[in-house]
Enzyme design. Structure first.
Site, PDB file in Angstrom:
ATOM      1  N   ASP A  46       0.843  -1.194   0.000  1.00 25.14           N
ATOM      2  CA  ASP A  46       0.000   0.000   0.000  1.00 25.14           C
ATOM      3  C   ASP A  46       0.882   1.248   0.000  1.00 25.14           C
ATOM      4  O   ASP A  46       1.692   1.439   0.905  1.00 25.14           O
ATOM      5  CB  ASP A  46      -0.892   0.016   1.255  1.00 25.14           C
ATOM      6  CG  ASP A  46      -1.817   1.218   1.246  1.00 25.14           C
ATOM      7  OD1 ASP A  46      -2.902   1.097   0.649  1.00 25.14           O
ATOM      8  OD2 ASP A  46      -1.444   2.272   1.789  1.00 25.14           O
ATOM      9  N   TYR A  51       3.115   9.745   0.276  1.00 23.19           N
ATOM     10  CA  TYR A  51       4.158   9.130   1.112  1.00 23.19           C
ATOM     11  C   TYR A  51       5.553   9.348   0.519  1.00 23.19           C
ATOM     12  O   TYR A  51       6.556   9.060   1.182  1.00 23.19           O
ATOM     13  CB  TYR A  51       3.934   7.621   1.281  1.00 23.19           C
ATOM     14  CG  TYR A  51       2.553   7.209   1.746  1.00 23.19           C
ATOM     15  CD1 TYR A  51       1.695   8.108   2.376  1.00 23.19           C
ATOM     16  CD2 TYR A  51       2.109   5.906   1.568  1.00 23.19           C
ATOM     17  CE1 TYR A  51       0.429   7.730   2.783  1.00 23.19           C
ATOM     18  CE2 TYR A  51       0.833   5.520   1.983  1.00 23.19           C
ATOM     19  CZ  TYR A  51       0.003   6.435   2.580  1.00 23.19           C
ATOM     20  OH  TYR A  51      -1.248   6.051   2.977  1.00 23.19           O
ATOM     21  N   LYS A  80      -2.875   5.879  -4.594  1.00 21.59           N
ATOM     22  CA  LYS A  80      -4.023   6.754  -4.316  1.00 21.59           C
ATOM     23  C   LYS A  80      -3.953   8.099  -5.043  1.00 21.59           C
ATOM     24  O   LYS A  80      -2.853   8.619  -5.283  1.00 21.59           O
ATOM     25  CB  LYS A  80      -4.099   7.014  -2.797  1.00 21.59           C
ATOM     26  CG  LYS A  80      -3.941   5.740  -1.977  1.00 21.59           C
ATOM     27  CD  LYS A  80      -4.135   5.922  -0.497  1.00 21.59           C
ATOM     28  CE  LYS A  80      -3.828   4.640   0.259  1.00 21.59           C
ATOM     29  NZ  LYS A  80      -2.418   4.486   0.645  1.00 21.59           N
ATOM     30  N   HIS A 113      -7.810   9.273  -2.101  1.00 20.22           N
ATOM     31  CA  HIS A 113      -7.130   9.209  -0.801  1.00 20.22           C
ATOM     32  C   HIS A 113      -7.942   9.848   0.324  1.00 20.22           C
ATOM     33  O   HIS A 113      -7.960   9.344   1.449  1.00 20.22           O
ATOM     34  CB  HIS A 113      -5.749   9.883  -0.908  1.00 20.22           C
ATOM     35  CG  HIS A 113      -4.784   9.461   0.152  1.00 20.22           C
ATOM     36  ND1 HIS A 113      -3.422   9.492  -0.023  1.00 20.22           N
ATOM     37  CD2 HIS A 113      -4.968   8.989   1.398  1.00 20.22           C
ATOM     38  CE1 HIS A 113      -2.831   9.070   1.077  1.00 20.22           C
ATOM     39  NE2 HIS A 113      -3.751   8.761   1.954  1.00 20.22           N
TER      40      HIS A 113
END
Ligand code: A2P
Length: 329
Positions: A46, A51, A80, A113
């Site tokens: 994921d 990130y 996302k 997201h």
């Protein structure tokens, strides 16, 4: 196929019930961790552009795929559409950027997201007002964005589409306005934030729950401190009932917490960049909690949200932001 177990999604695709979460890890950490996770048997990864590690993950995936150590169809890669791009016209270019970074032709799951949208400046920083509060983009239109998400499935850029951080009302509204129902809603879900109403509703509509922060996301403390947020977060692995069950099964508290998520029919994506802990988190298929133990854990709910998005200062002014913040700042 690696030693993993799956849930079948509402479109027939199979999703491994344990994946590795990757928020808050440096490129170096994540490259090593993904390598070790694949060695340990993880196939579900994921990530998200937010990130900042899609390129690092892409490098590892390419090495594994090129070496023939794993087949593409064995992997389940989730990324996302970030809150800065939660607009219909940004869906396709944004997934294409993620695919380029991940060095993949398609992902297995593409999620919206957050239910809200924010603006950024040209330099990539968030647009804020004179008080330093984020300026919400109130043009967010889930149905319009979803139409573009559906096109990604038709165009082969993702196998499945879903949402993240959506409330029950937002899921219900989207279900009334879609052709392809979301396959998953990825939400914070653990023994202290069970969100049972939302979880039961999603399940009744065949929307699988993916539990983020399944271990209570201890790493968020550093992040909160950086945003000047005072949070006294609970340590889920220190809950007496959890520790007792761990001892009686010869397992760790983290494994008990993950088992509770699995046994209540959900998917979990624990994050770890530590080789022993990431192995531990995948090694949860050789024991089972009793019905009484599951019930005992289900009775622990305290409605404590760890990831409350307060680090997006001012986001509560967005009409699609629905989290209730139990803290004072
Ligand atoms: P680390 O990466 O050093 O292992 P969550 O998945 O709920 O967001 O939680 C992740 C946090 O919990 C990270 O800080 C991670 O640190 C830590 N963690 C992950 N797995 C375990 C485990 N099995 N036991 C203890 N701590 C863990």
């Amino acid at each position: 196929m690696a030693n993993t177990q799956f849930l079948t999604l509402n479109n027939g695709e199979k999703m491994p019930i344990i994946g590795i979460g990757t928020w808050q890890a440096s490129d170096e950490e994540i490259e090593t961790a993904i390598d070790q996770a694949l060695e340990a048997g993880y196939r579900h990864i994921d990530t998200a552009p937010v990130y900042g590690n899609e390129q690092a993950i892409g490098r590892v995936l390419k090495r594994w795929l090129d070496a023939g150590k794993v087949k593409r169809e064995e992997l389940f890669i989730v990324t996302k559409l970030p809150p800065i791009a939660n607009r219909p016209h940004e869906v396709e270019p944004t997934i294409k950027k993620s695919l380029a970074d991940l060095q993949l032709d398609y992902v297995d799951m593409y999620l919206i997201h957050t239910p809200f949208t924010v603006f950024i400046n040209e330099d990539g920083s968030f647009k804020v007002d004179e008080e330093g509060l984020m300026i919400p983009d109130v043009s967010t239109d889930h149905a319009a964005t979803w139409l573009e998400m559906e096109k990604l499935v038709a165009n082969g850029l993702t196998k499945s589409i879903g949402i993240s951080n959506f409330s029950k009302e937002q899921v219900a509204r989207l279900l009334k306005n879609c052709k392809i129902p979301p396959a998953t809603n990825q939400i914070e879900h653990h023994v202290y934030l069970q969100q049972r109403d939302l979880v039961d509703f999603c399940k009744s509509k065949n929307v699988v729950i993916t539990a983020y922060a399944p271990l209570g996301s201890k790493g968020i403390a550093k992040f909160n401190a950086g945003a000047n947020l005072v949070r006294d977060l609970p340590d889920l692995m220190d809950i007496p009932e959890v520790k007792e069950m761990a001892a009686s099964h010869g397992k760790t508290p983290a494994q008990v917490l993950l088992r509770w998520i699995i046994e209540t029919g959900n998917v979990a994506i624990p994050k770890s960049t530590n080789p022993d802990r990431l192995k531990q988190n995948f090694n949860v298929f050789d024991f089972k909690l009793t019905e009484e133990e599951v019930a005992k854990l289900s009775a622990l709910d305290k409605n404590i949200r760890v990831c409350d998005f307060a680090f997006f200062h001012g986001i509560e002014r967005h009409p699609e932001f629905t989290f209730k913040n139990q803290y004072t700042n």
